[in-house]
Every structure is written in structure tokens, then in C-alpha cells.
Design a protein around this motif. Structure first.
Motif, PDB file in Angstrom:
ATOM      1  N   PRO B  21       0.824  -1.216   0.000  1.00 43.78           N
ATOM      2  CA  PRO B  21       0.000   0.000   0.000  1.00 43.78           C
ATOM      3  C   PRO B  21       0.858   1.266   0.000  1.00 43.78           C
ATOM      4  N   PHE B  22       1.900   1.255   0.825  1.00 45.43           N
ATOM      5  CA  PHE B  22       2.794   2.395   0.911  1.00 45.43           C
ATOM      6  C   PHE B  22       3.474   2.640  -0.443  1.00 45.43           C
ATOM      7  N   GLY B  23       4.035   1.567  -0.986  1.00 45.62           N
ATOM      8  CA  GLY B  23       4.743   1.685  -2.260  1.00 45.62           C
ATOM      9  C   GLY B  23       3.835   2.195  -3.364  1.00 45.62           C
ATOM     10  N   ILE B  24       2.623   1.667  -3.398  1.00 41.47           N
ATOM     11  CA  ILE B  24       1.700   2.086  -4.455  1.00 41.47           C
ATOM     12  C   ILE B  24       1.345   3.557  -4.305  1.00 41.47           C
ATOM     13  N   GLY B  25       1.166   3.985  -3.038  1.00 44.83           N
ATOM     14  CA  GLY B  25       0.881   5.398  -2.798  1.00 44.83           C
ATOM     15  C   GLY B  25       1.975   6.283  -3.363  1.00 44.83           C
ATOM     16  N   VAL B  26       3.212   5.937  -3.012  1.00 41.06           N
ATOM     17  CA  VAL B  26       4.353   6.716  -3.501  1.00 41.06           C
ATOM     18  C   VAL B  26       4.375   6.718  -5.027  1.00 41.06           C
ATOM     19  N   LEU B  27       4.170   5.522  -5.585  1.00 36.75           N
ATOM     20  CA  LEU B  27       4.219   5.372  -7.040  1.00 36.75           C
ATOM     21  C   LEU B  27       3.185   6.274  -7.709  1.00 36.75           C
ATOM     22  N   LEU B  28       1.978   6.301  -7.138  1.00 36.36           N
ATOM     23  CA  LEU B  28       0.914   7.113  -7.730  1.00 36.36           C
ATOM     24  C   LEU B  28       1.255   8.594  -7.644  1.00 36.36           C
ATOM     25  N   ILE B  29       1.779   9.005  -6.472  1.00 39.31           N
ATOM     26  CA  ILE B  29       2.142  10.422  -6.319  1.00 39.31           C
ATOM     27  C   ILE B  29       3.192  10.793  -7.353  1.00 39.31           C
TER      28      ILE B  29
END
Lengths: 295, 351
Positions: B21-29
Motif C-alpha cells: 500500500p505504501f509503495g503504491i501510494g508513492v508510485l501514484l504520487i
């Protein structure tokens, strides 16, 4: 007149179907013995025809060009078997299929990088004159192609029935484990199979090349052979022949009798649709072995 | 010995404390925030937008091939259906909101996919793979022959209307990229939900052993058709992005057999049955021809013309496929996972 025209279309279709069978036989050889649907067969065919033509154009006598091309095909076949398929032993068939898709890209690229992309004419010394037999016009080139295909099937049948290595092929096709147990060398047999497929590719490549010109689109005849295989079953040489005849006839008849009403150009897919319709009735093709499954 | 044990627990912990979840958040930002600030028009038009469209197509095929185990060689036919459906809907129903247009185009593609998925009820393996070629050739022929689909354009190539959503024009390079990104994000999240659901597991069961799946009570026929429909829907939407956000034109030749193989290669190289795989594979497929062109020019100069480039691309692509199938059948995803675990293991041991 109407009847005569129909016969002419039908015979023309059947004979052009033999050309599809020629390509399909290469597939069957490999599928039967190793369970690999070799998508690269079309690329092999292109490579064989291109190599032969380029050598012949450089002034080599025909027999030398054929021998050299055969040597090249043997080498390529053995190379594919050794570097691509052997490491993939025991993988699901669909993985092997995708690997041969990769192989076809490599061979197509290499063939054209090596010999260039221009179209070569190929003259086998057979005139394409229409012959009149019983009031029906037939292309003499098609007849020649049919004779070659017939000779090849006869040779393959004799080979499978009476030679030691041919019996080995059949043993491996029947049961790999049992073949290993009685002391057959799988490696040697598979190399031999790929060589045989290379020879078939050369014959088919020369005939197709004489018809279409030797160029990239030659490797696309693989797409013509696939519905043939589906119709005939992937593991039957007789199926490849009958399937080819059916596909050829259906294509030509549909082109003449249905094509004008829908704008033509239907030979690209009609064979697939016919094969598909047929498969819905017989899911393993005409002569294909029906798989028995255990859970 | 202790080292080994340590590494084992280390990787185990990493697995459990999934950084997803954390990684995906960063990726999206990063995906939403960074390119508009730094990217040039070239980067958007030649790399980022086609990457998104192909990744989405890969995602769609991955549901069918990676999860449900049904190989399809006709993916680009469904891209074409999506693209032409969206074009015709926009042309013939003026005022239709574009988001609805995309949705409807996806549904049309799903319907066509369902139709060509019907043979899968009887056929398996190669027979099915070959039958998907029927879709490829038939669909391409229809769009070539029936002028109505391309509004009777004499060249067969049609220009799509400029992209705008809810009155907001998105016709700049960055706008089209952001729009594609929005669609891809939404679809990817939906697919994520799907594959984690019981239906997703039914797909995998179908792939692993159809007869066994039937025995344990999975409605095999329904699940198979569902896989075809969902996969075609996504590939159709990818076709809309390809036409409206990337090329801004539609023509049948753009959706040929080579494109279908390209999408299949994305899935193989990226990793079957993995959502990240489609993105990694698409990135490689989009970037490597450009890299190869640069490299060839640098090494061979004038000898490296467009013909040589095309052939060497074919060779390298083929070699890549073979190498991945032999050395890493789970694709770039697995490579990345291993690298990640190794880094984390290092980290833990050091700390």
C-alpha cells in the motif's frame, strides 16, 4: 458450364490446399515427437528459401545451394533444439509454444539481416501453364506441387515404418519415458526431428517461394497452416493432408461464391472460421488423438 | 547456518510487512506529480502515454492468460473493437460524456470477446490459441471492409475528436497522459480487487487444472466466459486509450497480429499472473526499441539504418522472450522481488 466452373474452382482449391499441407507437415513432425507446436516453422521456411535463393544468385550451382541450405537448416534445427527446447523440458506445452514464437522472431530478423529484405524471384523451371484435363483447366505448377507433396508423404510414411530412426520417432511420440527405458536417445531423436522439419521447410519454402516470390511474407504462410492443423489434428500427417485439402477447397469456393457479396478479401479468415466451426463439433480435429485426463 | 536462517526470517518478515500500500501510494504520487513538472512533449507522446495504453492491454491479457490460463493470440482485435466503438459512439452520439463513451466501448469489446470466447468452452490449449486468431483476422477484415466503421473515410484512417472530460480540455500531451493515467489507475485497482476475490482464485484454479476445478465445484464455463469478457473489456479500454490518448487516429493496420504478439510478450516478459508484470513488461517493450536505436547509432553510425534497426529489434525481442522463458519464467516481477528481498535482507542484517 456452371458445373465445369465449379469443378475448376474446386480442383484449384484442392491443389492449393496441398501447398498448405506441405507447411503443416513440418508442424506435425515436431508436434508428434516432442509435443511442441513450432510456430517458427514459417520462419524456418523463409530462412530456407531465402538462403537457397541468395546462394543461387551468387552463382552457386543448384545442387550445391541445396546442400548448403540443407546443412544450414540442420544446424539451425539442432541449435534450436539444444539451446531453446532442451532447457525447457517438462515445461507446459504453451510455454514451449511461446518460446518458438520467440525463435520465429529471431530467425525472421536474422534471415533478413543476413540476406536483405528485397524480394527475390525464384524459378524452379516449371512453367505455370494451364492444362486441360477432361474439360477442366488445371495449373501445371499446382500439379507439380501436389506431386512433390505426395512424394514427401510417401517418403515420410516409409521412413516412419521401415527405418530404425523412424521407428524411434514413433516410439518417442508414443511414450517418451518408455522410449528412454528401452534405450533410445531422446536428444539424438529430437535433433533428427528438427533436421527433418528443416528439410520439409526447405521443400515447402522452395515451392511457396516460386509462387509468391521469396520475401518476408513467406513466413506468414504459417498462418495458413494453422487452421489446417486444427482441422486435421496436430499429430496426424494424414490429417495435415486432408485438412489442407479442405482448407484449400473452402477458401477458393468461398472466395468465388461468397466473396463478391461481402467485398472480397475473405481468404484471410474464412479458413479460421471454418476450422472453428468444425472444432465445435470435433474438439480434437479429424484425426487428432483425444486426450485422456487424470486428476 | 545462522546466516541462512536469518535470511529466511528476513525475507519472511518482508513478505508479511508487505510494502504494497505504501509503495503504491508513492508510485501514484510520483506518476501524477513528477512527469507534468519535468517531462517534455516527446517523453509524454513517445513513451509515457503508449506505455500506459500497452500496460493496460497487458493487464487485460494477463487476466485471461496469466490468471485463467487461456492463451489468446488475438488481443489487438479487441483493442481495435474498443477504439472503433469509442470513435463511432462519439461520432454518432454527440454530447455523450467521454467517460461513458469509454465504458460503453469497453462493454462492446467485452461482448465481442464473449462471442470469440465461446469456443473456449469446447477447446483447450493450442486449439483455443489458434481459434483466437480467428478473432484477429476477422475483426481486422471487418474494419477494413466496412466503411461505416471509419465513417467512409477514403484512406480508412480516421482522426478522433480531441479529448475532453466534463468540459475540461485534455488535449495537451500532459493532459492526455494524465487522463490515461487516471483510467489505468481505476482499472488496475478494480482488477486488483478482482484477482484477490474468490472469482480471482477460481480463475487460477481453472488455469492450474480445469478438470480438478470442475470437480471441486467451480462453475468452469461461467468463469471462463467471465475471464474472456473482463479481459476483452480491459483490452478494449486500452484500445480507446491507444487511439484517443496516444495516436489520436484509428486505422485497422495499427491493430495487427504483431500488436497482439507484442501484448503477449509484455505479459511473458513482465510476469504471468502479476499485476506489476504488465507494467514492467510494457515499460521494457516501449523503451527497449528506443534504447536499441540509440545504441546502434552510437556503435555502428550510418550502417545502422531503419531496416537493420527493425531486424535487430526483432532478434533482440525474440531473444528476450526465449531468455525470460528459460531463465526466469516468472518474468521481471520475480527479478524485482528477488532484488527487493536481497536489499531488505542486507538492510536487516546490517541493522
Amino acid at each position: 458450364m456452371e458445373w465445369q466452373f465449379f469443378t475448376e474452382v474446386l480442383v484449384g482449391g484442392l491443389l492449393s490446399g496441398v501447398m498448405y499441407s506441405l507447411v503443416a507437415i513440418g508442424f506435425v513432425l515436431i508436434y508428434k515427437t516432442s509435443g511442441v507446436l513450432n510456430f517458427a516453422q514459417g520462419a524456418l521456411l523463409l530462412f530456407a528459401a531465402l538462403t537457397f535463393v541468395s546462394l543461387a544468385e551468387r552463382g552457386l550451382p543448384v545442387w550445391a545451394a541445396i546442400l548448403l541450405t540443407l546443412a544450414a537448416m540442420t544446424l539451425i534445427g539442432a541449435l534450436i533444439e539444444r539451446t531453446v527446447l532442451r532447457p525447457l523440458v517438462n515445461q507446459p506445452p504453451i510455454t514451449l509454444f511461446m518460446a518458438t514464437l520467440g525463435v520465429s522472431y529471431v530467425i525472421e530478423g536474422a534471415a533478413q539481416l543476413l540476406w536483405g529484405t528485397q524480394v527475390h524471384g525464384l524459378d524452379l523451371g516449371i512453367d505455370d501453364l494451364p492444362l486441360e484435363i477432361g474439360g477442366v483447366l488445371i495449373s501445371s505448377f499446382d500439379l507439380f506441387a501436389a506431386a512433390v507433396a505426395g512424394a514427401m508423404v510417401a517418403a515420410l510414411t516409409l521412413f516412419f515404418r521401415y527405418t530404425r530412426i523412424g521407428l524411434g520417432f514413433r516410439a518417442v511420440a508414443d511414450d517418451q519415458l518408455a522410449a528412454l527405458a528401452v534405450g533410445l536417445s531422446l536428444d539424438r531423436i529430437w535433433t533428427a526431428v528438427w533436421t527433418a522439419a528443416g528439410v520439409v521447410a526447405l521443400v515447402a519454402g522452395l515451392l511457396w517461394g516460386a509462387r509468391l516470390g521469396v520475401q518476408f511474407s513467406l513466413s506468414l504462410v504459417v498462418l495458413k497452416a494453422l487452421p489446417v492443423l486444427v482441422l486435421g489434428g496436430f499429430d496426424s500427417i494424414a490429417g495435415a493432408i486432408v485438412g489442407g485439402l479442405i482448407v484449400g477447397a473452402v477458401e477458393k469456393l468461398a472466395e468465388v461464391y461468397v466473396g463478391p457479396f461481402v467485398g472480397g478479401g475473405i481468404e484471410g479468415w474464412i479458413a479460421y472460421v471454418a476450422a472453428l466451426g468444425f472444432l465445435l463439433i470435433r474438439p480434437s480435429g479429424l484425426f487428432g488423438a483425444k486426450p485422456v485426463e487424470r486428476v | 547456518m545462522t546466516d541462512l536462517a536469518l535470511e529466511k526470517t528476513a525475507t519472511g518478515t518482508v513478505r508479511r510487512l508487505s510494502p504494497a500500500p505504501f509503495g503504491i501510494g508513492v508510485l501514484l504520487i510520483v506518476a501524477y506529480g513528477v512527469p507534468p513538472l519535468v517531462a517534455s512533449e516527446y517523453l509524454f507522446d513517445a513513451i509515457l502515454t503508449p506505455f500506459l495504453a500497452l500496460a493496460l492491454a497487458g493487464l487485460g491479457l494477463n487476466i485471461l492468460t496469466g490468471y485463467a490460463g487461456q492463451v489468446s493470440l488475438g488481443s489487438s482485435a479487441f483493442m481495435a473493437v474498443g477504439a472503433y466503438a469509442a470513435y463511432n459512439l462519439a461520432l454518432r452520439l454527440p454530447g455523450l460524456p467521454f467517460l461513458l463513451d469509454i465504458l460503453l466501448a469497453g462493454l462492446v469489446a467485452a461482448a465481442v470477446g464473449l462471442l470469440f470466447g465461446l469456443p473456449s468452452l469446447r477447446l483447450r490449449g493450442f486449439y483455443l490459441a489458434v481459434s483466437t486468431l480467428a478473432a484477429q483476422f476477422f475483426v481486422q477484415w471487418v474494419f477494413n471492409k466496412v466503411g461505416w466503421f471509419s465513417n467512409d473515410s477514403p484512406s480508412g484512417i480516421v482522426t478522433v475528436p480531441p479529448l475532453s472530460v466534463a468540459g475540461l480540455p485534455l488535449d495537451s500531451s500532459a493532459g492526455r497522459y494524465l487522463f490515461a493515467l487516471g483510467v489505468v489507475t481505476a482499472v488496475t485497482l478494480a482488477v486488483w480487487r478482482l484477482v484477490e476475490s474468490p472469482t480471482g482464485r477460481a480463475l487460477v484454479a481453472l488455469r492450474d487444472h480445469e478438470t480438478a476445478a470442475r470437480v471441486i465445484g467451480i462453475p468452469v464455463l461461467r468463469v471462463k466466459l467471465l475471464a474472456f469478457a473482463v479481459s476483452s473489456f480491459i483490452i478494449g479500454v486500452a484500445g480507446v486509450l491507444w487511439a484517443f490518448a496516444y495516436l489520436r487516429t484509428v486505422e485497422p493496420a495499427g491493430f495487427n497480429l504483431d500488436r497482439s504478439f507484442q501484448i503477449l510478450f509484455i505479459v511473458i516478459i513482465g510476469g504471468l499472473a502479476s499485476l506489476r508484470g504488465a507494467f514492467l513488461g510494457a515499460a521494457l517493450i516501449v523503451v527497449f526499441p528506443l534504447l536499441l536505436a540509440r545504441l546502434g547509432e552510437a556503435l555502428l553510425g550510418g550502417l545502422f539504418d531503419s531496416g537493420v534497426l527493425e531486424m535487430s529489434q526483432r532478434i533482440v525481442l525474440g531473444l528476450l522472450i526465449i531468455t525470460f522463458l528459460i531463465a526466469e519464467p516468472a518474468g521481471l516481477t520475480a527479478l524485482l522481488d528477488r532484488a527487493w528481498n536481497r536489499i531488505c535482507g542486507r538492510f536487516r542484517r546490517a541493522g
